[in-house]
Write a protein that holds these residues in place. Structure first.
Motif, PDB file in Angstrom:
ATOM      1  N   ARG A   3       0.847  -1.233   0.081  1.00  0.00           N
ATOM      2  CA  ARG A   3      -0.082   0.143  -0.012  1.00  0.00           C
ATOM      3  C   ARG A   3       0.882   1.429   0.107  1.00  0.00           C
ATOM      4  N   ASP A   4       2.059   1.237   0.837  1.00  0.00           N
ATOM      5  CA  ASP A   4       2.870   2.419   0.849  1.00  0.00           C
ATOM      6  C   ASP A   4       3.574   2.689  -0.415  1.00  0.00           C
ATOM      7  N   ARG A   5       3.883   1.601  -1.135  1.00  0.00           N
ATOM      8  CA  ARG A   5       4.595   1.705  -2.632  1.00  0.00           C
ATOM      9  C   ARG A   5       3.584   2.394  -3.383  1.00  0.00           C
ATOM     10  N   ILE A   6       2.286   1.836  -3.618  1.00  0.00           N
ATOM     11  CA  ILE A   6       1.481   2.541  -4.413  1.00  0.00           C
ATOM     12  C   ILE A   6       1.099   3.848  -4.296  1.00  0.00           C
ATOM     13  N   VAL A   7       1.163   4.359  -2.992  1.00  0.00           N
ATOM     14  CA  VAL A   7       0.961   5.704  -2.749  1.00  0.00           C
ATOM     15  C   VAL A   7       2.295   6.453  -2.951  1.00  0.00           C
ATOM     16  N   THR A   8       3.434   6.014  -2.976  1.00  0.00           N
ATOM     17  CA  THR A   8       4.482   6.611  -3.762  1.00  0.00           C
ATOM     18  C   THR A   8       4.314   6.613  -5.014  1.00  0.00           C
ATOM     19  N   ASP A   9       4.054   5.607  -5.787  1.00  0.00           N
ATOM     20  CA  ASP A   9       3.702   5.460  -7.275  1.00  0.00           C
ATOM     21  C   ASP A   9       2.610   6.576  -7.771  1.00  0.00           C
ATOM     22  N   VAL A  10       1.486   6.667  -6.926  1.00  0.00           N
ATOM     23  CA  VAL A  10       0.607   7.790  -7.406  1.00  0.00           C
ATOM     24  C   VAL A  10       0.726   9.058  -6.972  1.00  0.00           C
ATOM     25  N   THR A  11       1.819   9.515  -6.250  1.00  0.00           N
ATOM     26  CA  THR A  11       2.157  10.659  -5.702  1.00  0.00           C
ATOM     27  C   THR A  11       2.671  11.543  -6.619  1.00  0.00           C
ATOM     28  N   GLY A  12       2.482  12.700  -6.944  1.00  0.00           N
ATOM     29  CA  GLY A  12       3.295  13.522  -7.918  1.00  0.00           C
ATOM     30  C   GLY A  12       2.675  13.482  -9.375  1.00  0.00           C
ATOM     31  N   LEU A  13       1.556  12.834  -9.476  1.00  0.00           N
ATOM     32  CA  LEU A  13       0.831  12.850 -10.878  1.00  0.00           C
ATOM     33  C   LEU A  13       0.285  14.165 -11.181  1.00  0.00           C
ATOM     34  N   SER A  14       0.299  14.542 -12.423  1.00  0.00           N
ATOM     35  CA  SER A  14      -0.028  15.997 -12.970  1.00  0.00           C
ATOM     36  C   SER A  14      -1.433  16.571 -12.203  1.00  0.00           C
ATOM     37  N   THR A  15      -2.427  15.836 -12.095  1.00  0.00           N
ATOM     38  CA  THR A  15      -3.722  16.213 -11.661  1.00  0.00           C
ATOM     39  C   THR A  15      -3.827  16.364 -10.341  1.00  0.00           C
ATOM     40  N   THR A  16      -3.278  15.244  -9.665  1.00  0.00           N
ATOM     41  CA  THR A  16      -3.718  15.437  -8.161  1.00  0.00           C
ATOM     42  C   THR A  16      -2.520  15.479  -7.578  1.00  0.00           C
ATOM     43  N   GLY A  17      -0.956  15.672  -7.982  1.00  0.00           N
ATOM     44  CA  GLY A  17      -0.129  16.019  -7.266  1.00  0.00           C
ATOM     45  C   GLY A  17       0.352  15.319  -5.993  1.00  0.00           C
ATOM     46  N   SER A  18       0.637  16.011  -4.943  1.00  0.00           N
ATOM     47  CA  SER A  18       0.959  15.588  -3.504  1.00  0.00           C
ATOM     48  C   SER A  18      -0.303  15.448  -2.711  1.00  0.00           C
ATOM     49  N   ARG A  19      -1.340  15.594  -3.225  1.00  0.00           N
ATOM     50  CA  ARG A  19      -2.736  15.485  -2.477  1.00  0.00           C
ATOM     51  C   ARG A  19      -3.260  13.813  -2.489  1.00  0.00           C
ATOM     52  N   VAL A  20      -2.348  13.029  -1.974  1.00  0.00           N
ATOM     53  CA  VAL A  20      -2.419  11.637  -1.818  1.00  0.00           C
ATOM     54  C   VAL A  20      -2.697  11.198  -0.137  1.00  0.00           C
ATOM     55  N   HIS A  21      -3.812  10.503  -0.094  1.00  0.00           N
ATOM     56  CA  HIS A  21      -4.031  10.261   1.509  1.00  0.00           C
ATOM     57  C   HIS A  21      -4.119   8.670   1.571  1.00  0.00           C
ATOM     58  N   LYS A  22      -3.387   8.173   2.600  1.00  0.00           N
ATOM     59  CA  LYS A  22      -3.414   6.838   3.040  1.00  0.00           C
ATOM     60  C   LYS A  22      -4.609   6.364   3.907  1.00  0.00           C
ATOM     61  N   SER A  23      -5.737   6.811   3.459  1.00  0.00           N
ATOM     62  CA  SER A  23      -7.036   6.281   4.079  1.00  0.00           C
ATOM     63  C   SER A  23      -8.317   6.789   3.452  1.00  0.00           C
ATOM     64  N   ARG A  24      -9.159   5.778   3.641  1.00  0.00           N
ATOM     65  CA  ARG A  24     -10.609   5.894   3.178  1.00  0.00           C
ATOM     66  C   ARG A  24     -11.385   7.035   3.680  1.00  0.00           C
ATOM     67  N   VAL A  25     -10.924   7.413   4.997  1.00  0.00           N
ATOM     68  CA  VAL A  25     -11.756   8.179   5.863  1.00  0.00           C
ATOM     69  C   VAL A  25     -11.110   9.496   5.867  1.00  0.00           C
ATOM     70  N   TYR A  26     -10.004   9.817   5.357  1.00  0.00           N
ATOM     71  CA  TYR A  26      -9.495  11.339   5.230  1.00  0.00           C
ATOM     72  C   TYR A  26     -10.595  12.126   4.673  1.00  0.00           C
ATOM     73  N   PRO A  27     -10.731  13.387   5.417  1.00  0.00           N
ATOM     74  CA  PRO A  27     -11.524  14.334   4.864  1.00  0.00           C
ATOM     75  C   PRO A  27     -10.966  15.091   3.548  1.00  0.00           C
ATOM     76  N   VAL A  28     -11.983  14.922   2.512  1.00  0.00           N
ATOM     77  CA  VAL A  28     -11.609  15.494   1.213  1.00  0.00           C
ATOM     78  C   VAL A  28     -11.814  16.946   1.308  1.00  0.00           C
ATOM     79  N   ASP A  29     -10.784  17.755   1.419  1.00  0.00           N
ATOM     80  CA  ASP A  29     -11.001  19.232   1.420  1.00  0.00           C
ATOM     81  C   ASP A  29     -10.489  19.768   0.138  1.00  0.00           C
TER      82      ASP A  29
END
Length: 145
Positions: free
Chosen positions: A9-35
């Motif tokens: 899971r941590d490696r997948i977070v690393t893989d999808v961090t820094g993408l053009s559209t979402t950037g560093s806004r990657v959260h390791k939880s399903r209950v993170y408040p989406v703001d």
């Protein structure tokens, strides 16, 4: 070390961090408040386990289901925004199908789109399900085979 499930899971977070559209806004939880949108939430959904050997300690083939939820603000091109998030996530996963040698294979198994009018502004969500197959010994779940 941590359970292989967490390492994957941590490696997948690393893989999808820094993408053009979402950037560093990657959260390791399903209950993170989406703001701050657009963003991604990465979490483990379920895991099936198949025993490969009979002798103890047994070798297990595990199939881990990981969801990557992409969120975007509803506007006139919401579907295009969600498709762009999906494109970037799917290509990032395809670029690391062995999940840094923690898994035998990872692949997208489903994509689902939903919309919500709850909250201050309507939002759209695209859920990308990744199936990750990995192998481990039942008494050593920190190291992949």
């Amino acid at each position: 070390m941590a359970h292989l499930r967490k390492q994957i899971r941590d490696r997948i977070v690393t893989d999808v961090t820094g993408l053009s559209t979402t950037g560093s806004r990657v959260h390791k939880s399903r209950v993170y408040p989406v703001d701050t949108l657009p963003c991604l939430c990465v979490y483990t959904k379920n895991e099936s386990i198949e025993t490969e050997t009979l002798t103890v300690p047994r070798t297990q083939i595990r199939t881990l289901s990981i969801n990557i939820d992409g969120y975007a603000t509803a506007n006139s091109n919401l579907d295009d925004s969600l498709d762009q998030i999906s494109l970037e996530v799917e290509e990032a996963i395809a670029g690391d199908v062995r999940i840094n040698n923690l898994a035998k294979e990872a692949q997208v198994s489903a994509v689902e789109v939903d919309y919500s009018e709850e909250g201050e502004k309507p939002i759209g969500m695209i859920r990308i399900t990744i199936e990750v197959e990995y192998v481990a010994i039942e008494n050593d779940l920190e190291n992949a085979l």
